[in-house]
Design a protein around this motif. Structure first.
Motif, PDB file in Angstrom:
ATOM      1  N   LEU A 123       0.734  -1.183   0.012  1.00 27.18           N
ATOM      2  CA  LEU A 123       0.102   0.114  -0.083  1.00 27.18           C
ATOM      3  C   LEU A 123       0.808   1.214  -0.096  1.00 27.18           C
ATOM      4  CD1 LEU A 123      -2.734  -1.023   2.471  1.00 27.18           C
ATOM      5  CD2 LEU A 123      -2.977  -0.943   0.001  1.00 27.18           C
ATOM      6  N   ALA A 124       1.925   1.108   0.877  1.00 26.85           N
ATOM      7  CA  ALA A 124       2.824   2.370   0.744  1.00 26.85           C
ATOM      8  C   ALA A 124       3.470   2.686  -0.476  1.00 26.85           C
ATOM      9  CB  ALA A 124       4.119   2.156   1.960  1.00 26.85           C
ATOM     10  N   SER A 125       3.526   1.729  -1.433  1.00 27.30           N
ATOM     11  CA  SER A 125       4.113   2.110  -2.765  1.00 27.30           C
ATOM     12  C   SER A 125       3.205   2.971  -3.457  1.00 27.30           C
ATOM     13  CB  SER A 125       4.520   0.726  -3.365  1.00 27.30           C
ATOM     14  OG  SER A 125       3.141   0.291  -3.974  1.00 27.30           O
ATOM     15  N   MET A 126       1.885   3.016  -3.267  1.00 29.28           N
ATOM     16  CA  MET A 126       1.022   3.601  -4.127  1.00 29.28           C
ATOM     17  C   MET A 126       1.000   5.062  -3.730  1.00 29.28           C
ATOM     18  SD  MET A 126      -2.339   1.464  -4.502  1.00 29.28           S
ATOM     19  CE  MET A 126      -2.873   1.369  -2.811  1.00 29.28           C
ATOM     20  N   LEU A 127       1.726   5.519  -2.636  1.00 27.64           N
ATOM     21  CA  LEU A 127       1.807   6.895  -2.078  1.00 27.64           C
ATOM     22  C   LEU A 127       2.785   7.740  -2.789  1.00 27.64           C
ATOM     23  CD1 LEU A 127       1.852   6.313   1.876  1.00 27.64           C
ATOM     24  CD2 LEU A 127      -0.175   6.815   0.422  1.00 27.64           C
ATOM     25  N   ASP A 128       3.426   6.999  -3.442  1.00 27.66           N
ATOM     26  CA  ASP A 128       4.633   7.793  -4.374  1.00 27.66           C
ATOM     27  C   ASP A 128       4.255   8.045  -5.820  1.00 27.66           C
ATOM     28  OD1 ASP A 128       6.699   8.568  -5.795  1.00 27.66           O
ATOM     29  OD2 ASP A 128       8.117   6.697  -5.476  1.00 27.66           O
ATOM     30  N   SER A 129       3.553   9.135  -6.267  1.00 27.29           N
ATOM     31  CA  SER A 129       2.845   9.328  -7.412  1.00 27.29           C
ATOM     32  C   SER A 129       3.737   9.846  -8.373  1.00 27.29           C
ATOM     33  CB  SER A 129       1.737  10.408  -7.287  1.00 27.29           C
ATOM     34  OG  SER A 129       2.304  11.758  -6.718  1.00 27.29           O
ATOM     35  N   THR A 130       4.911  10.261  -7.631  1.00 27.76           N
ATOM     36  CA  THR A 130       6.066  10.950  -8.499  1.00 27.76           C
ATOM     37  C   THR A 130       6.686   9.765  -9.444  1.00 27.76           C
ATOM     38  OG1 THR A 130       6.668  12.490  -7.138  1.00 27.76           O
ATOM     39  CG2 THR A 130       8.404  11.901  -8.899  1.00 27.76           C
ATOM     40  N   ASN A 131       7.064   8.635  -8.761  1.00 28.75           N
ATOM     41  CA  ASN A 131       7.601   7.313  -9.437  1.00 28.75           C
ATOM     42  C   ASN A 131       6.268   6.282 -10.061  1.00 28.75           C
ATOM     43  OD1 ASN A 131      10.382   7.770  -9.214  1.00 28.75           O
ATOM     44  ND2 ASN A 131       9.974   7.643  -7.103  1.00 28.75           N
ATOM     45  N   ARG A 132       5.077   6.548  -9.417  1.00 29.44           N
ATOM     46  CA  ARG A 132       4.130   5.621  -9.871  1.00 29.44           C
ATOM     47  C   ARG A 132       2.788   6.760 -10.329  1.00 29.44           C
ATOM     48  NH1 ARG A 132       2.578   0.449  -6.866  1.00 29.44           N
ATOM     49  NH2 ARG A 132       2.282  -0.118  -8.969  1.00 29.44           N
ATOM     50  N   PRO A 133       2.897   7.339 -11.273  1.00 29.19           N
ATOM     51  CA  PRO A 133       1.888   8.181 -11.568  1.00 29.19           C
ATOM     52  C   PRO A 133       0.557   7.242 -11.992  1.00 29.19           C
ATOM     53  CG  PRO A 133       3.531   8.412 -13.145  1.00 29.19           C
ATOM     54  CD  PRO A 133       4.011   7.655 -12.106  1.00 29.19           C
ATOM     55  N   TYR A 134       0.928   6.028 -12.556  1.00 29.50           N
ATOM     56  CA  TYR A 134      -0.276   5.356 -13.044  1.00 29.50           C
ATOM     57  C   TYR A 134      -0.241   4.002 -12.487  1.00 29.50           C
ATOM     58  CZ  TYR A 134      -0.217   9.118 -16.588  1.00 29.50           C
ATOM     59  OH  TYR A 134      -0.277  10.198 -17.172  1.00 29.50           O
ATOM     60  N   LEU A 135      -1.336   3.172 -12.198  1.00 29.90           N
ATOM     61  CA  LEU A 135      -1.332   2.030 -11.789  1.00 29.90           C
ATOM     62  C   LEU A 135      -1.900   1.139 -12.977  1.00 29.90           C
ATOM     63  CD1 LEU A 135      -2.338   2.147  -8.119  1.00 29.90           C
ATOM     64  CD2 LEU A 135      -0.003   2.154  -9.013  1.00 29.90           C
ATOM     65  N   HIS A 136      -1.378  -0.230 -13.235  1.00 29.17           N
ATOM     66  CA  HIS A 136      -1.997  -1.169 -14.279  1.00 29.17           C
ATOM     67  C   HIS A 136      -2.776  -2.203 -13.474  1.00 29.17           C
ATOM     68  CE1 HIS A 136      -0.479   1.783 -17.123  1.00 29.17           C
ATOM     69  NE2 HIS A 136       0.757   1.633 -16.590  1.00 29.17           N
ATOM     70  N   LEU A 137      -3.994  -2.480 -13.899  1.00 26.48           N
ATOM     71  CA  LEU A 137      -4.633  -3.656 -12.968  1.00 26.48           C
ATOM     72  C   LEU A 137      -4.920  -4.586 -13.920  1.00 26.48           C
ATOM     73  CD1 LEU A 137      -6.789  -0.888 -10.992  1.00 26.48           C
ATOM     74  CD2 LEU A 137      -4.437  -1.983 -10.395  1.00 26.48           C
ATOM     75  N   VAL A 138      -4.744  -5.986 -13.318  1.00 30.66           N
ATOM     76  CA  VAL A 138      -5.358  -7.329 -13.955  1.00 30.66           C
ATOM     77  C   VAL A 138      -6.151  -7.829 -13.216  1.00 30.66           C
ATOM     78  CG1 VAL A 138      -3.578  -7.023 -15.644  1.00 30.66           C
ATOM     79  CG2 VAL A 138      -3.231  -8.368 -13.477  1.00 30.66           C
ATOM     80  N   ASP A 139      -6.620  -9.084 -13.555  1.00 30.95           N
ATOM     81  CA  ASP A 139      -7.356  -9.921 -12.916  1.00 30.95           C
ATOM     82  C   ASP A 139      -7.222 -10.088 -11.470  1.00 30.95           C
ATOM     83  OD1 ASP A 139      -8.833 -12.449 -11.906  1.00 30.95           O
ATOM     84  OD2 ASP A 139      -9.091 -12.924 -14.234  1.00 30.95           O
ATOM     85  N   GLY A 140      -8.074 -10.144 -10.332  1.00 33.97           N
ATOM     86  CA  GLY A 140      -7.774 -10.291  -9.001  1.00 33.97           C
ATOM     87  C   GLY A 140      -7.429 -11.585  -8.711  1.00 33.97           C
ATOM     88  N   GLY A 141      -7.918 -12.419  -9.424  1.00 27.99           N
ATOM     89  CA  GLY A 141      -7.238 -13.800  -9.006  1.00 27.99           C
ATOM     90  C   GLY A 141      -5.814 -14.147  -9.309  1.00 27.99           C
ATOM     91  N   VAL A 142      -4.999 -13.040  -9.771  1.00 28.88           N
ATOM     92  CA  VAL A 142      -3.602 -13.213  -9.878  1.00 28.88           C
ATOM     93  C   VAL A 142      -2.861 -13.079  -8.433  1.00 28.88           C
ATOM     94  CG1 VAL A 142      -1.431 -12.150 -10.814  1.00 28.88           C
ATOM     95  CG2 VAL A 142      -3.618 -12.341 -12.027  1.00 28.88           C
ATOM     96  N   SER A 143      -3.642 -12.367  -7.468  1.00 24.91           N
ATOM     97  CA  SER A 143      -3.062 -11.976  -6.143  1.00 24.91           C
ATOM     98  C   SER A 143      -3.950 -12.871  -5.169  1.00 24.91           C
ATOM     99  CB  SER A 143      -3.252 -10.495  -6.105  1.00 24.91           C
ATOM    100  OG  SER A 143      -4.644  -9.937  -6.264  1.00 24.91           O
ATOM    101  N   ASP A 144      -5.153 -13.120  -5.574  1.00 21.49           N
ATOM    102  CA  ASP A 144      -6.038 -13.829  -4.531  1.00 21.49           C
ATOM    103  C   ASP A 144      -7.314 -14.304  -5.313  1.00 21.49           C
ATOM    104  OD1 ASP A 144      -7.702 -14.736  -2.278  1.00 21.49           O
ATOM    105  OD2 ASP A 144      -8.341 -12.759  -1.756  1.00 21.49           O
ATOM    106  N   ASN A 145      -7.404 -15.661  -5.638  1.00 19.82           N
ATOM    107  CA  ASN A 145      -8.475 -15.935  -6.456  1.00 19.82           C
ATOM    108  C   ASN A 145      -9.610 -16.301  -5.745  1.00 19.82           C
ATOM    109  OD1 ASN A 145      -9.458 -16.342  -9.045  1.00 19.82           O
ATOM    110  ND2 ASN A 145      -9.534 -18.572  -9.024  1.00 19.82           N
ATOM    111  N   LEU A 146      -9.788 -16.243  -4.275  1.00 14.03           N
ATOM    112  CA  LEU A 146     -10.570 -16.597  -3.512  1.00 14.03           C
ATOM    113  C   LEU A 146     -11.544 -15.348  -2.881  1.00 14.03           C
ATOM    114  CD1 LEU A 146      -9.040 -19.459  -1.219  1.00 14.03           C
ATOM    115  CD2 LEU A 146     -10.347 -19.828  -3.523  1.00 14.03           C
TER     116      LEU A 146
END
Length: 455
Positions: free
Chosen positions: A268-291
C-alpha cells in the motif's frame, strides 16, 4: 487479397472518423479527503442489520462458473429465514460485505447495485448470455479497430463497455452506496508488484482519487482482466495532493517477524509515491487472490491490533462472525502422464499459471483455517465472539459423479444454460448442507428456517 485491402481501407478510414481515438475513462482526483463522504464501510447504511452478526461473503474467480455458483449462494441465503428481535427476515439481508474476484465480481457488483432485483436481471443479462462470443465479435469488428489501436484503450475497455451496456448501465460506486446493500469490495491485481488492489475509498484515498464517481463496470472489468486475453486497465495516481495522511499501520517501521501485515503495508505504501508511480495498471484479481478471502483475513488481523479501526468500523458489538466462501475452483482431468509425448508449449504455460494460482489458493485456505482457529481460541475463549467459517467448494460433494462434473467445467465467460442452472443448484445444496452453516442456524434459534427446494 489486394482487392480486399482496397475495400477495407475506406471502411477503416470511415471508422477512424466515426469512432475516433478512444482512451480510458480517467478516475477523478480528490481535492481534499473527507472521511465523512465516500465509499467507506462505516458509511454504508445498513440500518436494519443486527449489530451482533457480522456476515461476510467471499466470491472466487472462475468466469461464468464462479458467477453462477455465487449467484446460487445468494439465492439460498434469500430462501433462508431467520428471526431477530422478534422479526423474520431473509438471512441474505444480514450480509454486511462481499469481497469478490473476477467472475465472482459480476454477481457481487450486480447484487450490491440492484439488491433483490438481481434475481430478476442477472440470469438473462449475464449468466445465460454468451459473453465470450460477444466480446470476440467486438474485437474482430473493423469499426472498433481504431479504438483498439490506441495505447490507452484496450480489450478490457471494450469488455468494460459491454458490461456497462448489458448490466450496469452507467452505475458508479455512489449508486452502490445509495442502494443501501452490503459493502462490495471488488478486487484486482497491481501488475507491477502483484499486490491486491481493492476498489474501496480507503484505497482511493491513498491515490487522492474519488471512487464515488468511478464506473462499476470498469472495476468489474479490471477484476476479470485475465492477463494475455485482456489488457490491463489504468488508474491515475494523484497521491500527495489531497492532504491525506496514510494510517500509522501502513507507514510504521516493521520487523521481518511481523509477517503478512508488513508485506501488505509495503504494498500500500508504494501507492503513496505518485512521482514514480503516476499510473497503476490492473489485471485479474485472481492473480493475487483467487478466493476473495485475503481482504477479510487482513481486515480481521488489523482489527485485533487497532482499537481505532474497530471503532471506525463499528464492530464492537459483534457476537457472531460469519464468513461464507463460495470457491468455484475447478480441476479438469488431464491424461498427459499416459503418453510419452509432453504437452505443448502453450498448454504447459497455461498449466503452469493455473497451478501457481491453485497452489496459492490452497495456501490461502490453509491460512484461513489456521487464523480462524487462532481467532476462535483467542476471541471465542472469552465468549465474546463466535466464528463461523463456511467454506464451500465442489469437492464437498459426496457423489463422485457430481464432483467430477463441476470440477471439469471450464473457466470461460460462457456455459450452456443447463450447466448454469446446475451451478446455481450447487450453491443451494452445498450451503444448505454445510455443517458450520447448520450450526449457525441452530445458534440463531428456532426462527431459522432453510428452504429445501430451488426456487
Amino acid at each position: 487479397m489486394r482487392t480486399f485491402c482496397w475495400r477495407i481501407f475506406p471502411v477503416l478510414a470511415v471508422a477512424c472518423v466515426v469512432v475516433g481515438c478512444k482512451s480510458y475513462p480517467v478516475n477523478a482526483p480528490l481535492a481534499k479527503r473527507d472521511p465523512d463522504k465516500g465509499y467507506y464501510l462505516h458509511l454504508q447504511p445498513r440500518v436494519d442489520n443486527s449489530g451482533e452478526i457480522l456476515l461476510v461473503l467471499a466470491f472466487s474467480g472462475g468466469g461464468t462458473r464462479a458467477a453462477a455458483f455465487s449467484y446460487g449462494v445468494l439465492e439460498q441465503l434469500r430462501d433462508t429465514q431467520i428471526k431477530i428481535d422478534g422479526h423474520s427476515k431473509a438471512l441474505l439481508h444480514e450480509v454486511d460485505a462481499i469481497s469478490s474476484v473476477s467472475g465472482g465480481s459480476i454477481t457481487a457488483a450486480a447484487y450490491g447495485l440492484y439488491g433483490d432485483k438481481v434475481f430478476d436481471t442477472l440470469e438473462q443479462a449475464f449468466l445465460k448470455r454468451n459473453v465470450q462470443r460477444n466480446l470476440a465479435l467486438r474485437v474482430i469488428n473493423p469499426f472498433r479497430w481504431p479504438s483498439l489501436w490506441s495505447s490507452t484503450y484496450g480489450r478490457s475497455e471494450l469488455a468494460e463497455d459491454f458490461y456497462d451496456e448489458i448490466l450496469f448501465h452507467g452505475a458508479t460506486f455512489a449508486d452502490i452506496q445509495k442502494a443501501g446493500g452490503p459493502y462490495i469490495v471488488i478486487n484486482a491485481t497491481d501488475i507491477s508488484n502483484g499486490a491486491r488492489f481493492e476498489f474501496t475509498q480507503y484505497t482511493f484515498d491513498m491515490l487522492c482519487s474519488d471512487l464515488s464517481s468511478f464506473p462499476v463496470s470498469r472495476a468489474v472489468a479490471a477484476s476479470s482482466a485475465v492477463p494475455g486475453l485482456l489488457t490491463p486497465l489504468t488508474i491515475n495516481n494523484y497521491a500527495g495532493h489531497c492532504g491525506y495522511d496514510a494510517p500509522e499501520w501502513v507507514t510504521r517501521g516493521y520487523k521481518e517477524s511481523d509477517g503478512r501485515i508488513r508485506l501488505r503495508a509495503r504494498e500500500l505504501a508504494s501507492m503513496l509515491d505518485s512521482t514514480n508511480r503516476p499510473y497503476l495498471h490492473l489485471v485479474d484479481g485472481g492473480v493475487s487472490d483467487n478466493l476473495g478471502l485475503r481482504p477479510i483475513l487482513d481486515t480481521i488481523t488489523l482489527l485485533e491490533s487497532s482499537p481505532e479501526l474497530r471503532d471506525d468500523l463499528r464492530v464492537s458489538s459483534v457476537k457472531k462472525l460469519v464468513v461464507i466462501s463460495a470457491n468455484a475452483y475447478s480441476s479438469p482431468a488431464k491424461d498427459w502422464d499416459k503418453s510419452p509425448a509432453a504437452p505443448g508449449s502453450l498448454i504447459s504455460a497455461a498449466a503452469a499459471a493455473s497451478l501457481t494460482l491453485d497452489r496459492y489458493s490452497v495456501e490461502t485456505l490453509e491460512l484461513v483455517r489456521s487464523e480462524f482457529g487462532r481467532w476462535q481460541r483467542e476471541m471465542g475463549g472469552t465468549g465474546d465472539v463466535k466464528l463461523y467459517p463456511v467454506m464451500l467448494n465442489f469437492a464437498n460433494f459426496k457423489e463422485a459423479a457430481k464432483r467430477n462434473f463441476f470440477l471439469n467445467l471450464p473457466t470461460s465467460f460462457f456455459l450452456p444454460a443447463p450447466d448454469v442452472d446446475k451451478l446455481r443448484d450447487a450453491g443451494h445444496v452445498l450451503l444448505r448442507e454445510n455443517a458450520v452453516f447448520q450450526e449457525l442456524l441452530h445458534d440463531l434459534g428456532p426462527g431459522a428456517q432453510v428452504a429445501q427446494q430451488m426456487n
